[in-house]
Design a protein around this motif. Sequence first.
Motif, PDB file in Angstrom:
ATOM      1  N   GLU D  41      21.600 -56.032 -39.752  1.00  0.00           N
ATOM      2  CA  GLU D  41      22.826 -56.845 -39.213  1.00  0.00           C
ATOM      3  C   GLU D  41      22.996 -58.373 -39.407  1.00  0.00           C
ATOM      4  OE1 GLU D  41      22.238 -57.104 -35.075  1.00  0.00           O
ATOM      5  OE2 GLU D  41      24.555 -57.509 -34.657  1.00  0.00           O
ATOM      6  N   PHE D  43      21.853 -60.055 -41.943  1.00  0.00           N
ATOM      7  CA  PHE D  43      22.336 -60.320 -43.273  1.00  0.00           C
ATOM      8  C   PHE D  43      23.865 -60.254 -43.372  1.00  0.00           C
ATOM      9  CE2 PHE D  43      23.261 -58.150 -47.148  1.00  0.00           C
ATOM     10  CZ  PHE D  43      23.368 -59.012 -48.177  1.00  0.00           C
ATOM     11  N   LEU D  44      24.158 -58.923 -42.891  1.00  0.00           N
ATOM     12  CA  LEU D  44      25.661 -58.485 -43.131  1.00  0.00           C
ATOM     13  C   LEU D  44      26.625 -59.336 -42.213  1.00  0.00           C
ATOM     14  CD1 LEU D  44      25.670 -54.573 -42.771  1.00  0.00           C
ATOM     15  CD2 LEU D  44      25.884 -55.767 -44.840  1.00  0.00           C
ATOM     16  N   TYR D  45      26.145 -59.668 -41.170  1.00  0.00           N
ATOM     17  CA  TYR D  45      27.358 -60.196 -39.966  1.00  0.00           C
ATOM     18  C   TYR D  45      27.174 -61.475 -39.490  1.00  0.00           C
ATOM     19  CZ  TYR D  45      28.748 -55.008 -40.512  1.00  0.00           C
ATOM     20  OH  TYR D  45      29.362 -53.821 -40.885  1.00  0.00           O
ATOM     21  N   ILE D  46      25.906 -61.724 -39.178  1.00  0.00           N
ATOM     22  CA  ILE D  46      25.797 -62.888 -38.552  1.00  0.00           C
ATOM     23  C   ILE D  46      26.134 -64.149 -39.234  1.00  0.00           C
ATOM     24  CG2 ILE D  46      24.096 -64.113 -36.883  1.00  0.00           C
ATOM     25  CD1 ILE D  46      24.909 -61.643 -35.799  1.00  0.00           C
TER      26      ILE D  46
END
Lengths: 171, 417, 954, 90
Positions: D41, D43-46
């Motif tokens: 999460e 890596f993808l979004y924060i």
Amino acid sequence: MLEIAPMKLSAADLALPAEALVADGVQLALADDYARFSLRARDAAILEGLLGRKLPAKIGETLDGVACLGPDEWLALLPAGTALPLGEGLPVSVTDISSRALGFVVEGPRAVELITSGCPLDVAKFPIGRGTRTVFETVEIVVWRTAEARFHIEVWRSFAPWLWHALAAAA
Amino acid sequence: MKRFSGFNLIGEAFRSHQGWPEHWPDKAPKPAYDAIIVGAGGHGLGAAYYLASKYGITNVAVIEKGWLGGGNTGRNTTIIRSNYLYDESAHLYDHAVKLWDGLSQELNYNIMYSKRGVLMLAHNVHDVQSFKRHIHANRLNGVDNEWLTAEECKAYCPPLDISPNARHPVLGGALQRRGGTARHDSVAWGYARAASALGVDIIQNCAVTGIRRGADGAAEGVETERGFIASKKIGVSAAGSTSVVMAMAGLQFPLESYPLQALVSEPVKPIFPCVVMSNTVHAYMSQSDKGELVIGAGTDQYISYSQRGAFHIIEHTLAAICEIFPIFTRMRMMRTWGGIVDVTPDRSPILAKTPVPGLYVNCGWGTGGFKATPGAADLLAYTIAHDAPHRINAPYALDRFRNGRLIDEAAAAAVAH
Amino acid sequence: MSGYRLSVGGRINRAAPLSFTFDGKAYQGLEGDSLASALLASGVMLFGRSFKYHRPRGILGMGSEEPNALMTVERGPARMTPNLRAPSVALHAGLAAKSQNRFPTLRRDLTAVNDTLSAFFPAGFYNKTFMWPRAAWESVYEPIIRRLAGLGDSPTTRDPDHYGATYAHCDVLVVGAGPAGIAAAVEAAATGGRVILIDEQEEPGGGALADPAQWADLAASLAALNAADNVQILSRTTAIGHYHQNFVVAVERLTDHLAPTDAKGAREKLWRIRAGRVVLAQGAIERPLVFDGNDIPGVMLASAARTAALRYGVAVGRSVIVMAVHDSGWRDALALMAAGVTVSTIIDLRQDVAAELVDAARGAGIAVHLGCAVTSARGRLGISSITYAPGGTVDERAIACDALLMAGGWTPTVHLWSHAKGTLRWDGAWGAYLPDTTHEVMTCVGGCGGAWDYGSGLALGTLPSAKPLHKRKGFVDFQNDVKARDIGLAVQEGFRSIEHIKRYTTNGMATDQGKTSNLNGLQIASDVLSRPVTEIGLTTFRPPYTPQTFGALLGHHKEALFQPLRKTAIDDWARDHGAVYENVAQWRRARYFPRGAEDMDAAVLRECLAVRDSVGMFDASTLGKIEVVGPDAAEFLNRLYTNPWKSLAPGRCRYGLLLREEGFIMDDGVAGRMAPDRFHVTTTTGGAARVLNMMEDYLQTEWSDLDVWLTSATEQWAVIAVQGPKARDVIAGLVSGIDLSREAFPHMAVREGHICGVPTRLFRVSFTGELGFEVNVPAQHGRMVWEAIHAAGQPYDITPYGTEAMHVLRAEKGFIIIGQDTDGTITPEDAGMAWAIGQKKPDFVGKRSLARPDLVAQGRKQLVGLLTEDGTHVLEEGAQIVADPDQPVPMTMIGHVTSAYLSPALGRSIALALVADGRARMGETLYVPMPGGVIRAVVTGPVFYDAEGSRLDA
Amino acid sequence: MLLIHCPYCEEDRPEVEFANGGQAHIARPADPSAYSDPQWEEFLYIRRNPRGRHHERWRHVHGCGRFFNAVRDTVSDRFETTYKAGEPAR
Ligand SMILES: Cc1cc2nc3c(=O)[nH]c(=O)nc-3n(C[C@H](O)[C@H](O)[C@H](O)COP(=O)(O)OP(=O)(O)OC[C@H]3O[C@@H](n4cnc5c(N)ncnc54)[C@H](O)[C@@H]3O)c2cc1C
Ligand SMILES: NC(=O)c1ccc[n+]([C@@H]2O[C@H](COP(=O)([O-])OP(=O)(O)OC[C@H]3O[C@@H](n4cnc5c(N)ncnc54)[C@H](O)[C@@H]3O)[C@@H](O)[C@H]2O)c1
Ligand SMILES: Cc1cc2nc3c(=O)[nH]c(=O)nc-3n(C[C@H](O)[C@H](O)[C@H](O)COP(=O)(O)O)c2cc1C
Ligand SMILES: [Zn+2]
């Protein structure tokens, strides 16, 4: 209700004309056919070896019909019909894109003005021989100064009618 | 609070309006509150109002770093609609639209909610399919949204050009008649005045600079430019600045803040009766009660807190406006401005508890949260009061970015204004 | 003096009279006049009506600060422009101007009852009322408010004019060609760099145009600048905004100053200028004074009267009074006297005024009252007298006059400075904000930089008065009818921030954007709040400096040039053969080819059957194509796509599925391996650019160790799909160098050879379920090859088909269209395409996300087929599906129809749908509630036709 | 319109030639399957989304085609520096 007349000329009507456009101080014409290649390699020497020709070393420079567009990218505009070895197996990419783009020639004392109407670069300062990828408004082009008052513009085929008419409107 | 009414207005006229009191008294912060809201935008002020009016918590402070309503609430194009595709969104936005109705009376403040209809134009087969999907889903969700042919669109909005030789000809449109606009500033002021009357302290020019957490990790209060203020419940409703505020609590968020511009034309006599949006052409517009055409532009591509944007964004916006409304090329642009919109990966908001006990968040409304103002405010208040989300905002939690249960309207509808 | 035209002086051409009309009445002006000066010369005082109270208004200023004199100018049919400022409109023969915001006439405006009732419409009144009855807001109140608001009328027809645009570059850009700007330009020009000097007025000169003593110098400097080949002077050009890094946008007005018959070419031109250094020389704007009646026609800025007299040769009155708080008012009075305008009196609030000014005034026969202030101006449609009194007393005396000039001090024009986030500092002596710091390479010179001696300016909002603020009737924002007492009311009601005061009162929000009102508003707020102005701050200056036409601002992108419409090499042929098009991404594509009176359904039916029974041809050129080349090409595709690529033999192709890193389907397409190190990858039409960008991103920033390069080849190849049982027979005679036999050239193979003598990459692929080929040829030969295939297909009645038939044919086979059957939330598993995932691959883009809890959860939507019980009924795409049709609204929806057609092959309707747990529902009856009734449909597999694929392998 | 110094072209070029690529220096893990859901999460979004100094990626898409990194102040929008992809954060 407000009646709004249809446009006289619409986007669908735009087409490339058969003849050059001659305006005050500038002329716009379709360029001759070229053999176009996209040449790619991390190491220019390998490409040079493969093709048996020198490549311009710096981005923006051109040499014998080849422009250096990026650190590992060259655009070759060679006489129509030229074939190049593909370098199979080598760490290079040689791709024939002869049909992908069309060339325009903009010539005359107002050539810089015409290109600058939609190209955000300081084209007036281009030395002769400089070629670079850029945009004309939202359309990607390659601008190449071939003489003091002459430029060659490369544009992808399907954008060419729009570009032609945008230049014509500014001429 | 002196009631607003035509009668009182006439009465006051005879004494040069000397009798109107302050909308909201300027308060110095108390040492502690039962709840603190960070950010006096429409959402934050509304949350304070509903905490006091609906959920019985009146010892509330709203803390604002600048002047209330000066964030995106004061700089948006005021489009209100609820014809969203997914159940989660339709329920959320329709909750807001239901509250918009009657809000002027409830707040005793005319916020000029005007149901003049929002017409979304379809320009290609894909648009038509997508709009039909919305219309059918909305119907089964009890949300009004209807299909108009190109001719019907033209009848609804006469300045529209429906010539078939346009670059993006109009093939039809989806109309939500209950959609419309409200006066942006009045919304903030109306909530502020009503909240203040219920005992809420509105503290302006007081930036929150830190969030204090106790040994157990729970929120204990906020550090501000005017000292520490204690509270075990902190609701953050800071829109474009949410990442900055959350970082104060040691949290990193799935947010990026972009500049979004809007502009108005010079005022002219009424010519444009509704709201029109075109996602394909990238234009949206309405006419304000003062007569300006209010036009939304696009976001810049990079994150920024500068509240300004680039000119080429304006260029493209006006090109788009004049593509669908060619009669306006001789109209003149009077003012442009920018806001900072916080965007989540799925472009849907986050309205939830956070990993920090006692810290609640309402953010991620991006380019489209004005329409949600009363709903988001109510749900944030509910979540704070109950320490648990309401059924409607339960899907808008942070865990969706972990488990993949995204609510991605944009993926289905291109853009979400 | 004829009318109010002075007998000598001015820069007008007395030998060139020009006729024009105002509200239908004929007038004469002179070449060089503005509309305002020409009307003033004819004795016109009443120019317009204010926004809210419809009060009669005259001229306030003679520049772009003018808030009152807004007019609609008609330049022939469809060339109407509302809200033009009369002082900024150059006069030309035949000009037709109209006043605005009045009914029925300017002199007798019935809507002026608003003024009588103004006590009921103070700032913010609408927030306080119109709430009952509830429905009346929209039906009654709002429509009335709207009709009363607005200034001029919007144009209502398509604009026949066109607009130009350009970029420009220079070393030094000077904004404002007053004395300061001209001096800066001269200095910059001497360094040899490129200089652009722009000014919004008809001619360069700025303040010097109203000062004949400077004309000789002005002419000399301009001659020098004009002669220099590194200098470009742009008049009638307004710098509208300073954006990042010295990017200044300006608009040049090219033809509106000419008679319509002389107007050639673009009406206006957008200049997008990148400057090495920006010199702002915008000057300063004079400030009005606030007292009762300060808005009556005939009350104006002293600088306006000066400009009228000295630049245009017009007296603004025959008996003029000056109210000054600043020395410039004295200088203007003296200049007016010298020009032949009678100034009867100077009133100055200050007790000490330089003796030389006082002596000069007295010497010129002007009565002088020091320490006094005007307390009111009187008159209805024009000023007739004033009263004045020693500052703040009731000891009023009256004087008759026909013009009152206000010299309230100066506000430096720091707009562009502020756009660029330059900071300001309060200068007490100026009583104004002056430029302070900036991070741009930018300087402010002349008036806008605070360069002159304006030290005698008093900083004040209203003139002292014995009346309490709430009884005063002086205006601050003339156009928006904001009075000083509105600002008082705002503060009283708790609006303390200047931003709130602005929004509550609308001070500074009119078309002049507060050029004459911001500072006065600020001073008044400061007084009411008893806080220094420095604590109150300033509202934000925003572009544009003055309002600008949309037409100019949209650059090249008008009408046919709005956006490029991309057409394939075969498009012309399609047009000549009656194609009906649809737009897909930036392209237009032939949707179907009707014959005779066929409608779409009939044409599509025929086209589909032709493909199934014999052969059809389809222009697939818009498909994205990417040439992926290099020793690591297979490795690269392997990391990117879900499928395995390394095992693909040269000469073979494979369908590839591309996910976003979040695990959802992003794109698909067939890729052929042309050589061990060379792939020809195709993408969807709309996805081409997106996919290439994504590939470059991963290649350059994650896997930069890979030796592979990407080249967009979309436009290199024209693609002709030849599909149907007779496909091979059609092309057989045209192809050379390729063995087309079933054995030598199986399904999902690719070969290189020639067709019609030109090189081809020939794919044996099928999106229709029939035997098929996709002929790729260099685009320049596309049309020729298309026609050759068309001719060769005549024996088989080869049928060109469009995208609609293509959609039907693929749906019969259950092939998905990205973006129609998937929507950005669909995984391969959802789409029933788990087969496309290389199960043994350790990783590919999106793989990790597929393991997230919600992506493996029960209840996800899955792609299935749907057959309506009534086979003649075609479901509507986008229709929602429920399991229980009898639930109340809001209903639980379990899916939606993604594709639906009448299948020519099956002779009945078919549909694809995404349904929760769809694959577990085979055979189940589901319901589609439509407005006309509920439709029943049975869940099936998504493949409706030739499930074994036997026809492919023909 | 920003003026951006391309470290490959070694000149200032107008923003319309570039595409912003979001926060810089977020490396895709060599073995994503080893990442837990929270790590993935992140890596993808924060995103940092800072007010002030920000590391971001740009691509000179209509120029040399290269991705590179920049340090920019998100309040003034001013670039502090730009550097080639692969070089350490500045
Ligand atoms: C140009 C533009 C057009 C738009 N158009 C539409 C539209 O047509 N329809 C629609 O529905 N939405 C639209 N939006 C989006 C909408 O404006 C927002 O989603 C909505 O107004 C957000 O409201 P808010 O109350 O959450 O935020 P805001 O009004 O931004 O309030 C947040 C407040 O928090 C304060 N704050 C931040 N940090 C701190 C701190 N550290 N301490 C104290 N206070 C702090 C800020 O100063 C601000 O006042 C648009 C936005 C913009 C910019
Ligand atoms: N010392 C005094 O008391 C006093 C008082 C009044 C006037 N003046 C006179 O003012 C002048 C000062 O010279 P200056 O050069 O600083 O100012 P100026 O007013 O002469 O020139 C400024 C020019 O900038 C133009 N301009 C402003 N904004 C613009 C924009 N956005 N785009 C394009 N053009 C724009 C204006 O139209 C004007 O022509 C002198 O002539 C002086 O005599 C002096
Ligand atoms: C719906 C709407 C209508 C507006 N109308 C006007 C207007 O008529 N005149 C004006 O000057 N500004 C208008 N504004 C813009 C504000 O002046 C201001 O630019 C905006 O609130 C952002 O604040 P800022 O520019 O001070 O940063 C309007 C703003 C909104 C949101
Ligand atoms: Zn570069």
